[in-house]
Scaffold this active site. Structure first.
Site, PDB file in Angstrom:
ATOM      1  N   CYS A 156     -73.260  24.359  50.811  1.00 49.51           N
ATOM      2  CA  CYS A 156     -73.735  23.700  49.857  1.00 49.51           C
ATOM      3  C   CYS A 156     -74.206  22.308  49.608  1.00 49.51           C
ATOM      4  O   CYS A 156     -74.830  22.023  48.930  1.00 49.51           O
ATOM      5  CB  CYS A 156     -73.523  24.604  48.651  1.00 49.51           C
ATOM      6  SG  CYS A 156     -72.952  26.605  48.807  1.00 49.51           S
ATOM      7  N   HIS A 189     -79.947  29.730  44.104  1.00 51.09           N
ATOM      8  CA  HIS A 189     -78.818  28.773  45.035  1.00 51.09           C
ATOM      9  C   HIS A 189     -79.493  28.646  46.376  1.00 51.09           C
ATOM     10  O   HIS A 189     -79.702  29.735  47.130  1.00 51.09           O
ATOM     11  CB  HIS A 189     -77.599  29.233  44.860  1.00 51.09           C
ATOM     12  CG  HIS A 189     -76.547  28.261  45.590  1.00 51.09           C
ATOM     13  ND1 HIS A 189     -77.080  27.117  46.180  1.00 51.09           N
ATOM     14  CD2 HIS A 189     -75.214  28.113  45.650  1.00 51.09           C
ATOM     15  CE1 HIS A 189     -75.722  26.486  46.466  1.00 51.09           C
ATOM     16  NE2 HIS A 189     -74.749  27.051  46.503  1.00 51.09           N
ATOM     17  N   HIS A 241     -73.551  21.174  40.041  1.00 51.26           N
ATOM     18  CA  HIS A 241     -73.443  22.273  40.850  1.00 51.26           C
ATOM     19  C   HIS A 241     -73.976  23.609  40.170  1.00 51.26           C
ATOM     20  O   HIS A 241     -74.854  24.340  40.891  1.00 51.26           O
ATOM     21  CB  HIS A 241     -72.450  22.148  41.780  1.00 51.26           C
ATOM     22  CG  HIS A 241     -72.472  23.020  42.989  1.00 51.26           C
ATOM     23  ND1 HIS A 241     -73.570  22.627  43.888  1.00 51.26           N
ATOM     24  CD2 HIS A 241     -71.785  24.026  43.483  1.00 51.26           C
ATOM     25  CE1 HIS A 241     -73.372  23.685  45.021  1.00 51.26           C
ATOM     26  NE2 HIS A 241     -72.296  24.431  44.721  1.00 51.26           N
TER      27      HIS A 241
END
Length: 346
Positions: free
Chosen positions: A112, A275, A240
């Site tokens: 990520c 995401h 995040h």
């Protein structure tokens, strides 16, 4: 949010509905590359003017063409042509093929944090004098393989993700791409710059972040040090904020440690986009870039947090002044952390 079938149930995903350009050559034909091509087309005015031997490509991706390879595999097509779709380096090679760039061209795949690290890597190429410009960012398409992997870790939410509610929700997957053309020149008033970045590693666990977020804190501190600013100068932090309790609680702790009583406005935009995995760092940097361009005090709202209050944390949708310095955090599997700072030059 759209729905995607997963183990007999439908889960929300952030799917791109914009028509994407076709890719004639089969060796490049993945949805991830279609997303990247859409972005390249928007930026052609900038990269077309750069000498090809001085143009670099650094992209981040996690999924690349996994979905397309899986489809080929189920149809008995397991040769080299299908394997090329699977390779994570396919994304950067495709971008180099489209642009004609003959400078450095590579893909970063650190889960990520991939595309955020691509931006930092591009900045280093410019600083070293290797390139005059670098196309940097990343892309990832929705992928059932990745979705199933997250589900095996019990991290997928069956409802719309609500980061930082700490109620055992989980993440929604998404897809997208965001690219920037980075150059190395003296900034003028109004220019948006990548003014700082900090990169650290937890070395704690494969998927669980280090409790307390000590290395996440170091990444934020290093980014501010490089940018030459203090914690009180940060106008907004794009967290995040995946919606998983382990990640969210760690990030709240690291925010308290980094900023103390300053409480800069912060929040996660993954409830809007899903995401986007390897693309997330660049997508969220692009959101910060848009905020800086607007020169406004308005920030992304977090309506799912209106009934929540945490000591030392400000989820407000209004900055104290027109946004000049944005921080964007990406804290990936493996404890791979990066914090970016984008600034509007005045």
């Amino acid at each position: 949010m759209h729905q995607m079938s997963l183990c007999g149930r439908d889960v929300p995903v952030g799917a791109v509905t914009t028509p994407l350009p076709a890719i004639p050559r089969k060796k490049w034909r993945t949805r991830t590359n279609q997303l990247v091509l859409w972005c390249l087309n928007q930026l052609s005015f900038y990269w077309e003017r750069i000498p090809k031997n001085r143009l670099g490509i650094v992209l981040g991706s996690s999924n690349s063409g996994i979905e397309e390879y899986h489809q080929a595999w189920t149809q008995g097509q397991q040769g080299n042509e299908a394997l090329h779709l699977l390779e994570v380096g396919n994304v950067a090679r495709f971008a180099a093929d489209i642009t004609g760039a003959t400078g450095p061209a590579y893909t970063i795949s650190t889960a990520c944090s991939s595309s955020a690290k691509a931006l930092a890597s591009a900045a280093r190429l410019l600083r070293a004098g290797v390139c005059d410009a670098v196309i940097a960012g990343g892309g990832d398409a929705l992928c059932r393989y990745a979705l199933s992997g997250f589900d095996a870790l019990h991290l997928i939410s069956d409802t719309r993700s609500a980061p930082f509610t700490l109620q055992g929700g989980g993440v929604n997957h998404g897809e997208g791409a965001a690219l920037f053309v980075l150059t190395h020149r003296e900034a003028k008033a109004g220019d948006i710059t990548l003014s700082g970045y900090g990169e650290t590693a937890d070395a704690y666990h494969t998927t669980t972040p280090e409790p307390g977020g000590h290395q996440a804190t170091r990444a934020m501190q290093q980014a501010m040090q490089m940018a030459g600013i203090a914690p009180q100068d940060i106008d907004y932090v794009n967290l995040h904020g995946t919606g998983t309790d382990a990640n969210d609680s760690m990030e709240l702790d690291s925010m308290r440690t980094t900023f103390g009583d300053l409480r800069p406005p912060c929040g996660s935009t993954k409830a809007y986009t899903g995401h986007t995995l390897g693309a997330a760092g660049a997508v969220e940097a692009a959101i910060c870039h848009a905020l800086l361009q607007r020169n406004s005090t308005q920030l992304p709202r977090q309506p799912w947090l209106e009934d929540f209050a945490y000591e030392g944390i400000n989820f407000g949708a209004e900055a104290r002044r027109p946004v000049q310095h944005c921080m964007s955090n990406s804290f990936a599997f493996g404890g791979n952390n990066i914090s970016l700072i984008l600034s509007r030059h005045v």
